[in-house]
Design a protein around this motif. Structure first.
Motif, PDB file in Angstrom:
ATOM      1  N   PHE A 157     -52.973  15.648  49.568  1.00  0.00           N
ATOM      2  CA  PHE A 157     -52.197  15.056  48.280  1.00  0.00           C
ATOM      3  C   PHE A 157     -53.173  15.809  47.119  1.00  0.00           C
ATOM      4  CE2 PHE A 157     -51.320  11.609  51.510  1.00  0.00           C
ATOM      5  CZ  PHE A 157     -50.075  11.389  51.065  1.00  0.00           C
ATOM      6  N   ARG A 184     -48.697  14.799  54.970  1.00  0.00           N
ATOM      7  CA  ARG A 184     -48.450  13.776  54.113  1.00  0.00           C
ATOM      8  C   ARG A 184     -47.462  12.793  54.780  1.00  0.00           C
ATOM      9  NH1 ARG A 184     -48.556  17.790  50.740  1.00  0.00           N
ATOM     10  NH2 ARG A 184     -46.155  18.236  50.629  1.00  0.00           N
ATOM     11  N   ILE A 192     -50.366   6.445  51.564  1.00  0.00           N
ATOM     12  CA  ILE A 192     -49.315   6.944  50.666  1.00  0.00           C
ATOM     13  C   ILE A 192     -49.479   6.118  49.174  1.00  0.00           C
ATOM     14  CG2 ILE A 192     -46.901   7.036  50.176  1.00  0.00           C
ATOM     15  CD1 ILE A 192     -46.743   7.581  53.138  1.00  0.00           C
ATOM     16  N   HIS A 201     -49.542  12.085  44.258  1.00  0.00           N
ATOM     17  CA  HIS A 201     -48.084  12.236  44.946  1.00  0.00           C
ATOM     18  C   HIS A 201     -47.063  13.179  44.640  1.00  0.00           C
ATOM     19  CE1 HIS A 201     -46.939   9.579  41.750  1.00  0.00           C
ATOM     20  NE2 HIS A 201     -46.120   9.825  41.932  1.00  0.00           N
TER      21      HIS A 201
END
Length: 214
Positions: A157, A184, A192, A201
């Motif tokens: 990320f 991811r 996440i 993100h």
């Protein structure tokens, strides 16, 4: 897969508040110096023309140069948002020591040098290639990072790299966002959610620094 430091040595992590303060001050000094240079060039040209009464091309030349410096300063200042993005990442991720950072190459841009790096961890292979930019606007690569640095984030990320000793702070994003998509996708809900909270993100691409939200 969570990237964790396996370095056996006990090390004291940098003081995050001190690192952020140092980088804010460094960015402010950089902007102040550039503003003074730009204003000074314009002022000197105007004063010399009034004192001498001459209408010379050479006396007027510092004016467009000074205006150019001021425009570039404003342009660079817009990307000072990287300091605040780093602060957001450091609020949500702990610092973990990485024993080595390899700098592959650097690309000059108007808003700062973009370094292509690989953050390695003992016992792990396949670390993604990352893009890194100094949050305080410095162009020099902090060579101290090659002996190890502190990472906050999740490499697929992005994250923040803090170099011990110099307080250099680098904002990181994957060099190839699509190539790291699988890692991811394999991340659990907690990873996440943390990436979203830290603002890591969002997609990036080759011209990622041209987009302030990248």
């Amino acid at each position: 897969m969570v990237y964790e430091s396996r370095t056996p040595e006990l090390r004291d992590a940098p003081d995050v508040a001190q690192v952020l303060k140092a980088n804010r001050l460094a960015l402010a000094r950089l902007m102040t110096v550039r503003l003074l240079i730009g204003v000074g060039l314009v002022a000197v040209s105007v004063i010399l023309q009034r004192v001498t009464g001459a209408d010379s091309f050479f006396l007027a030349l510092p004016i467009p140069v000074g205006v150019g410096v001021l425009i570039m300063t404003v342009w660079r200042a817009a990307y000072g948002i990287r300091v605040f993005q780093c602060e957001k990442v450091l609020r949500h991720y702990p610092l973990e020591f990485r024993p080595r950072v390899l700098m592959k190459r650097a690309k000059w841009t108007e808003y700062g040098d973009v370094h292509q790096i690989r953050v390695t961890t003992r016992g792990q292979h396949g670390a993604p290639l990352m893009l890194a930019v100094n949050a305080a606007g410095r162009r020099r690569w902090p060579v101290e990072a090659e002996e190890g640095a502190w990472l906050a984030g999740d490499l697929p990320f992005g994250g923040v790299l803090v170099v011990p000793g110099s307080n250099a702070m680098l904002f990181l994003k994957p060099a190839d966002w699509d190539k790291t998509a699988r890692k991811r996708a394999e991340a659990d809900a907690q990873r996440i959610a943390r990436a979203h909270q830290a603002g890591l993100h969002r997609m990036t691409n080759r011209s990622w620094m041209m987009r302030r939200g990248a």
